[in-house]
Design a protein around this motif. Structure first.
Motif, mmCIF file in Angstrom:
data_model
loop_
_atom_site.group_PDB
_atom_site.id
_atom_site.type_symbol
_atom_site.label_atom_id
_atom_site.label_comp_id
_atom_site.label_asym_id
_atom_site.label_seq_id
_atom_site.Cartn_x
_atom_site.Cartn_y
_atom_site.Cartn_z
ATOM 1 N N HIS A 59 1.401 8.136 5.349
ATOM 2 C CA HIS A 59 0.071 7.612 5.820
ATOM 3 C C HIS A 59 -0.793 8.856 5.902
ATOM 4 N N LEU A 60 -0.179 10.064 6.330
ATOM 5 C CA LEU A 60 -0.981 11.198 6.246
ATOM 6 C C LEU A 60 -1.584 11.564 5.074
ATOM 7 N N ALA A 61 -0.681 11.611 3.899
ATOM 8 C CA ALA A 61 -1.270 11.957 2.544
ATOM 9 C C ALA A 61 -2.435 11.207 2.258
ATOM 10 N N PHE A 62 -2.575 9.977 2.792
ATOM 11 C CA PHE A 62 -3.681 9.217 2.267
ATOM 12 C C PHE A 62 -4.817 8.960 3.271
ATOM 13 N N ASP A 63 -4.519 9.871 4.155
ATOM 14 C CA ASP A 63 -5.870 9.692 5.531
ATOM 15 C C ASP A 63 -6.717 10.793 4.994
ATOM 16 N N TYR A 64 -8.008 10.406 4.396
ATOM 17 C CA TYR A 64 -8.895 11.355 3.738
ATOM 18 C C TYR A 64 -9.697 11.961 4.812
ATOM 19 N N SER A 65 -9.601 11.503 6.137
ATOM 20 C CA SER A 65 -10.340 12.095 7.153
ATOM 21 C C SER A 65 -9.457 13.023 8.118
ATOM 22 N N ILE A 66 -8.368 13.095 7.535
ATOM 23 C CA ILE A 66 -7.474 14.369 8.414
ATOM 24 C C ILE A 66 -8.044 15.617 8.843
ATOM 25 N N THR A 67 -8.539 16.230 7.706
ATOM 26 C CA THR A 67 -9.225 17.640 8.130
ATOM 27 C C THR A 67 -10.608 17.714 8.766
ATOM 28 N N ASP A 68 -10.997 16.387 9.219
ATOM 29 C CA ASP A 68 -12.501 16.228 9.684
ATOM 30 C C ASP A 68 -12.447 17.018 11.228
ATOM 31 N N PRO A 69 -11.702 16.831 12.012
ATOM 32 C CA PRO A 69 -11.759 17.613 13.066
ATOM 33 C C PRO A 69 -11.701 19.154 13.027
ATOM 34 N N PHE A 70 -11.310 19.641 12.139
ATOM 35 C CA PHE A 70 -11.188 21.251 11.864
ATOM 36 C C PHE A 70 -12.366 21.604 11.241
ATOM 37 N N LYS A 71 -13.249 20.984 10.636
ATOM 38 C CA LYS A 71 -14.250 21.325 9.647
ATOM 39 C C LYS A 71 -15.060 22.100 10.423
ATOM 40 N N LYS A 72 -15.690 21.378 11.616
ATOM 41 C CA LYS A 72 -16.783 22.109 12.486
ATOM 42 C C LYS A 72 -16.255 23.471 13.183
ATOM 43 N N GLN A 73 -14.777 23.423 13.544
ATOM 44 C CA GLN A 73 -14.238 24.652 14.320
ATOM 45 C C GLN A 73 -14.232 25.823 13.202
ATOM 46 N N LEU A 74 -13.816 25.644 11.969
ATOM 47 C CA LEU A 74 -13.584 26.518 10.874
ATOM 48 C C LEU A 74 -14.858 26.971 10.400
ATOM 49 N N PHE A 75 -15.807 25.985 10.118
ATOM 50 C CA PHE A 75 -17.081 26.143 9.428
ATOM 51 C C PHE A 75 -18.406 25.755 10.244
ATOM 52 N N PRO A 76 -18.679 26.383 11.085
ATOM 53 C CA PRO A 76 -19.669 25.942 11.987
ATOM 54 C C PRO A 76 -21.050 25.786 11.206
ATOM 55 N N ASP A 77 -21.265 26.744 10.138
ATOM 56 C CA ASP A 77 -22.545 26.412 9.481
ATOM 57 C C ASP A 77 -22.176 25.437 8.361
ATOM 58 N N GLU A 78 -22.510 24.226 8.744
ATOM 59 C CA GLU A 78 -22.228 23.030 7.914
ATOM 60 C C GLU A 78 -22.874 22.879 6.659
ATOM 61 N N GLU A 79 -24.146 23.438 6.558
ATOM 62 C CA GLU A 79 -24.733 23.529 5.326
ATOM 63 C C GLU A 79 -24.321 24.427 4.395
ATOM 64 N N ALA A 80 -23.890 25.792 4.779
ATOM 65 C CA ALA A 80 -23.375 26.605 3.824
ATOM 66 C C ALA A 80 -21.855 26.076 3.505
ATOM 67 N N TYR A 81 -21.269 25.603 4.314
ATOM 68 C CA TYR A 81 -19.975 24.977 3.882
ATOM 69 C C TYR A 81 -20.024 23.727 2.767
ATOM 70 N N LYS A 82 -21.011 22.992 3.212
ATOM 71 C CA LYS A 82 -21.325 21.972 2.183
ATOM 72 C C LYS A 82 -21.737 22.274 0.646
#
Length: 144
Positions: free
Chosen positions: A97-120
């Motif tokens: 279930h975790l392997a196919f949860d494609y939103s599993i990393t979403d909670p950490f993106k803003k924490q690790l990459f506050p500049d969302e545009e640069a990350y994208k």
């Protein structure tokens, strides 16, 4: 009437067997090999971007316990173009279930990459370097 009962019993048996198999898979770990074929001459750049933008997210999943192991490999020599890959990541998840949860990393993106545009933008460039990407779920086989 006998055929109806037999059909119902067979259906019930396969439904229970399928449910049992799914339950075992969901409980046990689940490993996926991720292969990347990159434009010639850009493998190092792709790997550097992967390490900068994707690996920190996977490390968070490792800390959380959703991912049990992360391993990366690159071939020492090249193969023919039809079978060539430049980078492989082997992820073992806690369960399927975790392997196919494609939103599993979403909670950490803003924490690790506050500049969302640069990350994208960096992720867009990483994917522009790709020629092919494929994922292979694998299982360990007993040899005895």
């Amino acid at each position: 009437m006998k055929k109806v009962i037999t059909s119902a019993m067979i259906f019930t048996f396969f439904t229970l067997a399928e449910h049992k198999l799914f339950a075992q898979t969901a409980i046990g770990s689940f490993t996926i090999e991720n292969y990347y074929r990159v434009k010639w001459g850009h493998a190092e750049e792709f790997i550097a971007l992967w390490k900068k933008n994707h690996y920190p997210l996977l490390k968070k999943l490792l800390e959380k316990g959703d991912v049990l192991s992360i391993r990366a490999e690159a071939p020492l020599i090249h193969s023919s173009e039809d079978s060539r890959w430049d980078f492989k990541v082997v992820l073992t998840f806690k369960n399927e279930h975790l392997a196919f949860d494609y939103s599993i990393t979403d909670p950490f993106k803003k924490q690790l990459f506050p500049d969302e545009e640069a990350y994208k933008k960096a992720e867009q460039h990483r994917f522009e370097l790709l020629l092919a990407h494929w994922d292979v779920p694998v299982e360990d086989l007993a040899l005895n």
